[in-house]
Scaffold this motif. Structure first.
Motif, mmCIF file in Angstrom:
data_model
loop_
_atom_site.group_PDB
_atom_site.id
_atom_site.type_symbol
_atom_site.label_atom_id
_atom_site.label_comp_id
_atom_site.label_asym_id
_atom_site.label_seq_id
_atom_site.Cartn_x
_atom_site.Cartn_y
_atom_site.Cartn_z
ATOM 1 N N HIS A 69 0.891 -1.263 0.059
ATOM 2 C CA HIS A 69 -0.141 -0.035 0.108
ATOM 3 C C HIS A 69 1.036 1.208 0.129
ATOM 4 O O HIS A 69 2.099 1.037 0.396
ATOM 5 N N HIS A 225 5.149 6.868 0.941
ATOM 6 C CA HIS A 225 5.549 5.541 1.445
ATOM 7 C C HIS A 225 5.070 4.487 0.578
ATOM 8 O O HIS A 225 3.876 4.681 0.053
ATOM 9 N N THR A 227 4.526 0.146 1.202
ATOM 10 C CA THR A 227 4.512 -0.799 2.406
ATOM 11 C C THR A 227 4.352 -2.233 1.898
ATOM 12 O O THR A 227 3.152 -2.591 1.500
ATOM 13 N N GLN A 265 1.308 -2.156 12.165
ATOM 14 C CA GLN A 265 2.188 -1.335 11.517
ATOM 15 C C GLN A 265 3.323 -0.689 12.333
ATOM 16 O O GLN A 265 3.066 -0.120 13.547
ATOM 17 N N GLU A 294 7.598 1.760 5.706
ATOM 18 C CA GLU A 294 6.594 1.055 6.565
ATOM 19 C C GLU A 294 6.321 -0.287 6.363
ATOM 20 O O GLU A 294 6.574 -0.674 5.361
HETATM 21 NI NI NI Z 1 0.724 3.345 5.440
#
Ligand code: NI
Ligand code: OOG
Length: 470
Positions: A69, A225, A227, A265, A294
């Protein structure tokens, strides 16, 4: 789909791959993180046959290597409207409304993602998409100035817009157009080292809120970011420092458990990047921190009842222990989290029996054989007890607002946890979007119900009801 058009799934996969390559080149630590995650995932799968079987049945094993993501932050209503149309080309729709103002972040958000089972198992690419809430800037003059700056920019290429329109009118894109679309769409997510504002304007925006400077000062909404999904977030968190990566102080979300729920997370701090302010003739004369890394671990989707329990437990942990700006009390927070969450049952049987989580039901080969012999009990619970009907957790595909706020905050330079009062504005968000947002709980409930109908049909028991189905 008419002949010649490529599927939305294919366009989404091409886009995910292109985005991942771009981010790897822009943020080298992302590549390091991908290596670490795939190493840990391989170890976990080798050691845990039960998990491997479960992920295989759920169609999650193949997708895990491409599962990502990302997140972007938009500045204006028109930008959100166009991004909805852009993501639609890739079969991604807005799911869930997240109000981050409750955590002192002046944005509200949705997640664009595929929604049906087949698309999810091919590539569940999601983009957490936030819209700046200019109305939360208190200074009138600064608010007007920010709006004016945003009104000047065009974050989409002309060709991307043409291809979006072509997709809407023709009902699809052919291969060559799809490839071109991916390249054009990528431009919107690219990092730009040249700010559109002067150093002085940047400073005023930054003083109002670091996030406002990030959204307003640049040509586009750089992806901040990307992930990957890990099967053991604690192991990755522990090993990050060995690779020169410093994670944030606490893992957001529920504690480590036997039966994973929702989403855990953790992130590492944003890069400090050099930028050139307007008027500097392209010479680097400042820095900006926006982009970070992340990882996440996903577990079962909770029902409204399960979610209410999760929210209550988390709120009580956060009421007891507040993690400080530099991560002070992170240890106490972890202890408190594990203790409080003992109230949430940690077995698939209990989670199902109490209607706390969503499950995918399927008829087992033994069940089908028994049906052929005409030897099936007419009670669903008994079918489960005899191994004729099985249930597997449905993975949570969405996000958690409190966790998201923690990720935002960490990357705005603090691990401090803050809790504010709600001022949500979903209507304004949907008006800008030009569409209604799908409720994530409805999607999980439908998937569960559909799986049960199919299983019951296969067993030739149409009409049978399950006691514990939420
Ligand atoms: Ni995120
Ligand atoms: C988005 C932060 C939220 C998550 O995984 O919860 C997020 C952002 O910083 O723009 O990505």
């Amino acid at each position: 789909m008419p002949m010649g058009f490529v599927s939305a799934d294919r366009i989404r996969s091409l886009f995910t791959e292109a985005m991942s390559q771009m981010y790897r080149a822009e943020v080298p630590q992302y590549g390091t993180l991908l290596e670490l995650v795939s190493e840990v995932n391989a170890e976990v799968l080798a050691a845990n046959a039960e998990l491997r079987g479960r992920l295989t049945r759920a169609g999650e094993l193949e997708r895990i290597d491409v599962e990502r993501h990302g997140a972007i932050r938009l500045g204006a209503a028109g930008e959100l409207h166009m991004i909805r149309r852009l993501f639609a080309v890739m079969g991604m729709q807005p799911v869930g409304y997240y109000d981050l103002s409750v955590a002192g972040v002046p944005v509200h958000s949705t997640c664009f993602r595929p929604i049906d089972d087949a698309a999810l198992s091919i590539n569940p690419f999601r983009v957490f998409t936030s819209l700046l809430r200019l109305e939360l800037i208190e200074d009138d003059a600064l608010r007007a100035e920010a709006a004016e700056i945003l009104a000047q920019r065009q974050i989409y290429t002309q060709r991307a817009i043409e291809l979006i329109e072509r997709h809407e009118q023709a009902g699809g894109l052919i291969e060559a157009e799809a490839v071109e679309f991916v390249a054009e769409a990528l431009e919107t997510f690219r990092w730009h080292g040249e700010a559109t504002v002067s150093a002085e304007t940047y400073k005023r925006l930054h003083d109002a809120h670091r996030l406002i400077a990030d959204v307003v000062s640049f040509k586009g909404p750089h992806i901040n970011h990307l992930t990957p999904r890990t099967l053991d977030i604690d192991a990755v968190q522990r090993r990050m420092p060995e690779r020169g990566i410093t994670p944030k102080a606490v893992i957001e979300g529920p504690p480590r458990r036997e039966c994973d729920i929702l989403l855990r997370q953790t992130s590492f701090k944003a890069l400090e990047e050099t930028i050139a302010f307007a008027g500097a003739n392209g010479a680097a004369n400042g820095t900006h921190t926006a982009r970070f890394g992340e990882i996440e671990q996903r577990g079962v989707a909770l029902t409204a009842k399960g979610r209410a329990l999760y929210d209550r437990l988390l709120a009580s942990v956060r009421g007891e222990v507040q993690v400080g700006a530099s991560g002070a009390k992170a240890g106490d927070y972890g202890t408190e989290l594990s203790e409080q969450f003992q109230e949430l049952p940690d077995s698939w049987d209990e989670l199902r029996a109490q209607g706390l989580a969503f499950f995918h039901y399927s008829a087992t080969p033994e069940g089908i054989a028994a049906a052929v012999r005409g030897a099936l009990p007419a009670d669903a619970e008994e079918l489960i007890a005899k191994g004729y009907l099985r249930f597997d957790p449905i993975v949570y595909e969405d996000f958690l607002p409190v966790s998201a706020a923690g990720i935002f905050q960490s990357n705005l330079g603090t691990d401090q946890q803050q809790n504010y009062a709600t001022r949500s504005n979903r209507d304004a968000f949907e008006a800008a979007l030009g569409a209604t947002i799908t409720e994530e709980l409805d999607l999980y409930a439908e998937r569960q119900a559909r799986s049960l109908d199919m299983a019951i049909d296969l067993l030739g028991l149409a009409g049978l009801e399950l006691r514990a189905v939420a």
